[in-house]
Scaffold this motif. Structure first.
Motif, PDB file in Angstrom:
ATOM      1  N   ILE C  48       0.830  -1.202   0.000  1.00  0.00           N
ATOM      2  CA  ILE C  48       0.000   0.000   0.000  1.00  0.00           C
ATOM      3  C   ILE C  48       0.862   1.249   0.000  1.00  0.00           C
ATOM      4  O   ILE C  48       1.787   1.382   0.807  1.00  0.00           O
ATOM      5  CB  ILE C  48      -0.944   0.010   1.226  1.00  0.00           C
ATOM      6  N   ALA C  49       0.565   2.165  -0.936  1.00  0.00           N
ATOM      7  CA  ALA C  49       1.185   3.491  -0.920  1.00  0.00           C
ATOM      8  C   ALA C  49       0.121   4.480  -0.459  1.00  0.00           C
ATOM      9  O   ALA C  49      -1.000   4.471  -0.963  1.00  0.00           O
ATOM     10  CB  ALA C  49       1.700   3.870  -2.303  1.00  0.00           C
ATOM     11  N   ILE C  72       3.904   2.291   2.439  1.00  0.00           N
ATOM     12  CA  ILE C  72       4.849   3.387   2.200  1.00  0.00           C
ATOM     13  C   ILE C  72       4.102   4.713   2.071  1.00  0.00           C
ATOM     14  O   ILE C  72       3.084   4.811   1.377  1.00  0.00           O
ATOM     15  CB  ILE C  72       5.730   3.120   0.947  1.00  0.00           C
ATOM     16  N   HIS C  73       4.612   5.696   2.790  1.00  0.00           N
ATOM     17  CA  HIS C  73       4.123   7.065   2.618  1.00  0.00           C
ATOM     18  C   HIS C  73       5.314   7.939   2.273  1.00  0.00           C
ATOM     19  O   HIS C  73       6.359   7.834   2.906  1.00  0.00           O
ATOM     20  CB  HIS C  73       3.473   7.578   3.908  1.00  0.00           C
ATOM     21  N   THR C  74       5.175   8.774   1.257  1.00  0.00           N
ATOM     22  CA  THR C  74       6.254   9.721   0.973  1.00  0.00           C
ATOM     23  C   THR C  74       5.748  11.155   1.029  1.00  0.00           C
ATOM     24  O   THR C  74       6.232  11.945   1.815  1.00  0.00           O
ATOM     25  CB  THR C  74       6.920   9.452  -0.394  1.00  0.00           C
ATOM     26  N   LEU C  75       4.747  11.469   0.221  1.00  0.00           N
ATOM     27  CA  LEU C  75       4.256  12.846   0.131  1.00  0.00           C
ATOM     28  C   LEU C  75       2.748  12.851  -0.100  1.00  0.00           C
ATOM     29  O   LEU C  75       2.102  11.823  -0.094  1.00  0.00           O
ATOM     30  CB  LEU C  75       4.960  13.585  -1.018  1.00  0.00           C
ATOM     31  N   PHE C  76       2.243  14.042  -0.348  1.00  0.00           N
ATOM     32  CA  PHE C  76       0.810  14.255  -0.481  1.00  0.00           C
ATOM     33  C   PHE C  76       0.309  13.920  -1.901  1.00  0.00           C
ATOM     34  O   PHE C  76      -0.625  13.157  -2.090  1.00  0.00           O
ATOM     35  CB  PHE C  76       0.546  15.735  -0.157  1.00  0.00           C
ATOM     36  N   GLU C  77       0.966  14.534  -2.898  1.00  0.00           N
ATOM     37  CA  GLU C  77       0.397  14.534  -4.257  1.00  0.00           C
ATOM     38  C   GLU C  77       0.960  13.475  -5.180  1.00  0.00           C
ATOM     39  O   GLU C  77       0.614  13.420  -6.348  1.00  0.00           O
ATOM     40  CB  GLU C  77       0.608  15.910  -4.888  1.00  0.00           C
ATOM     41  N   ASN C  78       1.859  12.614  -4.693  1.00  0.00           N
ATOM     42  CA  ASN C  78       2.592  11.741  -5.611  1.00  0.00           C
ATOM     43  C   ASN C  78       2.270  10.260  -5.440  1.00  0.00           C
ATOM     44  O   ASN C  78       2.992   9.414  -5.957  1.00  0.00           O
ATOM     45  CB  ASN C  78       4.098  11.945  -5.385  1.00  0.00           C
ATOM     46  N   THR C  79       1.189   9.954  -4.726  1.00  0.00           N
ATOM     47  CA  THR C  79       0.943   8.561  -4.374  1.00  0.00           C
ATOM     48  C   THR C  79       0.769   7.659  -5.583  1.00  0.00           C
ATOM     49  O   THR C  79       1.263   6.534  -5.602  1.00  0.00           O
ATOM     50  CB  THR C  79      -0.311   8.480  -3.486  1.00  0.00           C
ATOM     51  N   ALA C  80       0.103   8.174  -6.612  1.00  0.00           N
ATOM     52  CA  ALA C  80      -0.093   7.357  -7.813  1.00  0.00           C
ATOM     53  C   ALA C  80       1.249   7.115  -8.504  1.00  0.00           C
ATOM     54  O   ALA C  80       1.464   6.066  -9.112  1.00  0.00           O
ATOM     55  CB  ALA C  80      -1.077   8.041  -8.763  1.00  0.00           C
ATOM     56  N   ALA C  81       2.174   8.076  -8.394  1.00  0.00           N
ATOM     57  CA  ALA C  81       3.508   7.893  -8.993  1.00  0.00           C
ATOM     58  C   ALA C  81       4.306   6.876  -8.181  1.00  0.00           C
ATOM     59  O   ALA C  81       4.998   6.032  -8.747  1.00  0.00           O
ATOM     60  CB  ALA C  81       4.249   9.228  -9.062  1.00  0.00           C
ATOM     61  N   VAL C  82       4.200   6.941  -6.868  1.00  0.00           N
ATOM     62  CA  VAL C  82       4.933   5.992  -6.018  1.00  0.00           C
ATOM     63  C   VAL C  82       4.456   4.567  -6.303  1.00  0.00           C
ATOM     64  O   VAL C  82       5.269   3.658  -6.480  1.00  0.00           O
ATOM     65  CB  VAL C  82       4.766   6.341  -4.525  1.00  0.00           C
ATOM     66  N   VAL C 107      -1.615  -1.118  -4.314  1.00  0.00           N
ATOM     67  CA  VAL C 107      -2.776  -0.291  -3.979  1.00  0.00           C
ATOM     68  C   VAL C 107      -2.332   1.089  -3.480  1.00  0.00           C
ATOM     69  O   VAL C 107      -1.460   1.190  -2.621  1.00  0.00           O
ATOM     70  CB  VAL C 107      -3.641  -0.980  -2.884  1.00  0.00           C
ATOM     71  N   ALA C 108      -2.924   2.113  -4.063  1.00  0.00           N
ATOM     72  CA  ALA C 108      -2.663   3.480  -3.597  1.00  0.00           C
ATOM     73  C   ALA C 108      -3.898   3.977  -2.875  1.00  0.00           C
ATOM     74  O   ALA C 108      -5.027   3.731  -3.321  1.00  0.00           O
ATOM     75  CB  ALA C 108      -2.354   4.388  -4.780  1.00  0.00           C
TER      76      ALA C 108
END
Lengths: 389, 95, 311
Positions: C48-49, C72-82, C107-108
């Motif tokens: 899951i991102a 995994i969490h990285t940022l707000f707007e980039n989940t589909a890219a992750v 899964v995002a």
């Protein structure tokens, strides 16, 4: 047998990525970086490289995609320049703080406005505090070598930091030079397979990127800085191993004719080669002058740098960027790095080569003459510049 | 807990290796009301179990679904959706 | 031994909680409920991102995690890219024999702000590139994590802190962005709406979305007692009313074909849904009438699409 071929520096980077057998490439086109992803896309399309090439919709997504791929254990690469690096800025911090060893080539470019696609170091300086290992290339061979080395160092389990390989936009990225390409077997000996110890895996479910409230955030940052400083050891070890296999030895600070030099010129990147010509001429005339160039920019090589300038009377720092309200960013850092040294050279800074403005031998002559003058008499100008009207 | 950790205790990149270790955290102390189950009325339909946002209702050995007050935040969803009205919310006593 | 699953007639729901207890979602949170059910539907073999937002904050305060699946969490707007990178990474490593063949769902998850506002570019890119992933939007109709600021998913007439109702404003003056239609416009194989009040429907759709070849999008209405200002025990009821009044219909778009999953013979008046929520308390009878018209319009449009879809 290794072979000597004529290659554009951008293509030399692509060759290094190919020989590193990278798994995922994600990039968005921007001048002057385009020749790198174009060549890589071609390699994937031809079957020269078995990798996923992800043509993302922005630089922000380019690096974000690399994070996701690195998190499952893939070797990752991206490339950008100027505005692209600015757009991915917040992701740049994430990569280093979450310790994903992405390798990124940056074809250094000026920052808008006004729009300018040509070279300077404004983009590089805007990311100097982001916690990436950063090196500057001077020629095509270095572009190849340092890209390959970047994977070796960044992915080392004792390091796990992303690495940025800077090459000057156009003045290096688009220049064709002879480059020695090694044998694949030599590359394989130098670069082991990426074994990421924390890969996202349903059998060992881990949490990546938990949030850090005030009671723990400071500790996370201290841990990051300690690990980053310690990466220096592997950086040096990586260059030693590289030299032992490929017979080209690199050092954090390159010294050129510095022996007994009273005056030192400091440059970074491709203009170093032009500056060397001027140093040669002046040495021939009996002048006591040499040149140093920072190859390793982060972590800052304090020890090697202080050693390199020992004994010099004047150190002239040439910056290709303005830190508004401060002056040359490299100059400011260099002066700070020498503050505790006794004796230390007089440090002066001159700015030029912005947004693709060329630096000729005459321009470097001016930098040296004017630099010595400022060292002696001081300056009453807001900014000391070269070749700016 | 977090304030006992030093920088040396953190994993590379602050990765958490103990999956689901948040289950050590008590959230029951958020509660102002607690659910009381009347087993005589309960038909063991498990609606309360499936609709609990906090996963605080657990199947018991006898087949009932009982609130784990260590986690139950006292939202009252279980009481409101129970078709048999077997759950009532009562005020939490002062400790 | 403890039971592995709870039986609901023919249906079995695993007792295993992939989202651990001890999370810090608000009391009565509809999003926590939706997420818990979604995780049960997804099971163990998943990565899951997560975008920044309520879910991320409530499930991962260092050194604690609620996640029993890789996350995994990285940022707000980039989940589909992750998640694009996760998917491409797994595929390539498998292709290159660097990892064993194994079906892992990518899964995002994100909120409505992370999806329909700041993350829409990355999401559109990931759909267009045809990555095999499921994107779940947990829609609580505003930026709840930062204190109930309006988003493009906030419905017309709702009062939020940045579009407050006042003498000169009804609150939200724009209509809710149709994120489902935007997802469907990418011609992806599976798009659906869901609501935790319809538990089995939600789990079925999440499972379907995870299993479909290619990108999938599930948009889950997640009632929020804090931001919508209703009493915490009403979460399930509010979700039911959203569906029963037609303001949030449950439907699927499978390979372009629309199907309504719940189509009551007569929709309940929208007032029944609005009157329970503080965010709509300021509305006049006339304004409620206007909202009723909007609901009728949108529902009729949807029914047309359903009627035009071959069975």
């Amino acid at each position: 047998m290794s072979q000597r071929v004529a290659l554009e520096a951008s293509h030399a980077v692509a060759e290094a990525v190919r020989m590193a057998d990278v798994d995922v490439i994600s990039a968005y086109p921007i001048t002057p970086q385009t020749h790198i992803p174009e060549r890589l896309a071609e390699m994937v399309a031809n079957g020269e490289l078995n990798a996923a090439y992800i043509p993302v919709e922005s630089e922000h997504s380019a690096l974000s995609t690399c994070l996701g791929a690195a998190a499952v254990g893939a070797r990752t690469f991206t490339a950008t320049a100027g505005q692209g690096l600015e757009l991915m800025h917040e992701v740049v911090y994430i990569a280093s703080s979450m310790r994903y060893p992405v390798v990124m080539a940056v074809c250094n470019r000026a920052l808008s406005a006004p729009l300018n696609v040509w070279g300077d170091h404004s983009d590089a300086m805007a990311v100097r505090d982001t916690g990436w290992i950063q090196v500057f290339c001077q020629n095509g061979q270095e572009a190849f070598d340092l890209t390959l080395w970047a994977f070796r160092v960044g992915e080392d389990p004792k390091v796990l930091f992303p690495v940025m390989v800077h090459l000057d936009g156009f003045t290096l990225s688009h220049v064709t030079e002879p480059v020695i390409l090694p044998e694949q077997s030599e590359v394989d000996r130098f670069l082991p397979r990426f074994q990421y110890p924390f890969a996202l895996d349903p059998d060992k479910p881990m949490t990546h990127g938990a949030f850090g409230p005030p009671d723990i955030y400071s500790e996370t940052k201290l841990a990051q800085e300690v690990a980053f400083r310690k990466s220096k050891k592997v950086i040096l070890q990586g260059w030693q191993e590289f030299g032992d296999i490929f017979h080209r030895y690199y050092h954090p600070v390159e010294e050129y004719k510095t022996e007994d030099a009273q005056t030192l010129l400091l440059t970074m990147g491709a203009f170093t080669e032009t500056a060397k010509i001027v140093i040669d001429e002046r040495r021939d005339k009996g002048e006591s002058i040499g040149l140093i160039s920072l190859r390793l920019w982060r972590p800052f090589p304090f020890e090697e740098f202080r050693q390199a300038v020992k004994g010099a009377k004047v150190l002239i720092v040439f910056d290709r960027c303005i830190s508004f309200g401060l002056g040359g960013p490299v100059f400011a850092e260099i002066r700070s790095a020498l503050y505790d040294e006794e004796p230390r050279p007089k440090v002066v800074g001159i700015i030029g080569g912005l947004g693709g403005r060329d630096m000729s031998e005459e321009d470097f002559d001016y930098v040296i003459n004017r630099g010595r003058e400022i060292a002696e008499k001081g300056s009453d100008r807001i900014l000391e510049t070269v070749n700016i009207r | 807990m977090a304030d006992e950790l030093t920088w040396k205790d953190l994993e590379v990149g602050n990765i958490i290796k103990e999956a689901g270790n948040a289950s050590f955290r008590e959230t029951g102390d958020w509660r102002t009301e607690k659910p009381i189950l009347d087993k005589e009325k309960c038909v063991k339909c498990a609606l309360c179990w499936i609709y609990c946002p906090d996963a605080a209702i657990k199947p018991s050995e006898e087949g009932y679904y009982e609130s784990d007050l260590y986690y139950c935040k006292g939202c009252g969803i279980c009481a409101s959706i129970c078709p048999e009205r077997a759950i009532t919310m009562i005020a939490e006593e002062e400790k | 031994m403890k039971a592995q699953a709870v039986k609901f007639g023919e249906k079995l729901v695993p007792t295993k909680e992939f989202l651990a207890e001890g999370h810090s979602f608000c009391i009565g949170c509809g999003e926590a409920l939706a997420l818990r059910l979604a995780c049960k539907a997804l099971g163990k073999d998943v990565i899951i991102a997560n975008a920044t937002g309520c879910i991320e904050i409530c499930t991962s305060p260092l050194p604690f995690t609620s996640w029993r699946v890789p996350w995994i969490h990285t940022l707000f707007e980039n989940t589909a890219a992750v998640i694009s990178g996760v998917e491409a990474g797994l595929k390539t490593l498998t292709k290159k024999n660097k990892r064993p063949v194994r079906d892992i769902k990518c899964v995002a998850i994100a909120g409505d702000g992370g999806t329909s506002d700041i993350g829409i570019q990355a999401l559109s890119g990931a759909f267009e590139r045809n990555h095999e992933f499921l994107y779940i939007c947990f829609d609580n109709e505003a930026y709840m994590n930062t204190g109930v600021q309006r988003s493009s998913a906030t419905p017309y007439g709702a009062s939020t802190t940045t579009a407050p109702a006042g003498k000169f404003s009804i609150g939200q003056i724009t209509r809710k962005k149709n994120m489902v239609a935007i997802a469907a416009a990418h011609d992806i194989p599976y798009v659906a709406t869901a609501c935790p009040s319809y538990r089995f429907d939600l789990m079925k759709k999440v499972r379907k979305g995870a299993e479909v070849k290619g990108p999938a999008y599930v948009h889950i209405l997640s009632p929020c007692p804090t931001g919508w200002r209703y009493s915490t025990e009403l979460t399930v009821k509010i979700g039911q009313l959203a569906v029963q009044t037609g303001i949030f219909p449950l439907y699927e778009i499978e390979n372009g074909r629309y199907r309504l999953n719940a189509d009551p013979p007569k929709l309940k008046p929208i007032e029944e849904y609005l009157k329970l929520q503080g965010r709509y308390r300021h509305l006049t009878g006339e304004q409620i009438e206007r909202i009723q018209e909007m609901v009728n319009e949108d529902y009729a449009k949807l029914k047309k699409k359903v009627a035009a879809s071959p069975m």
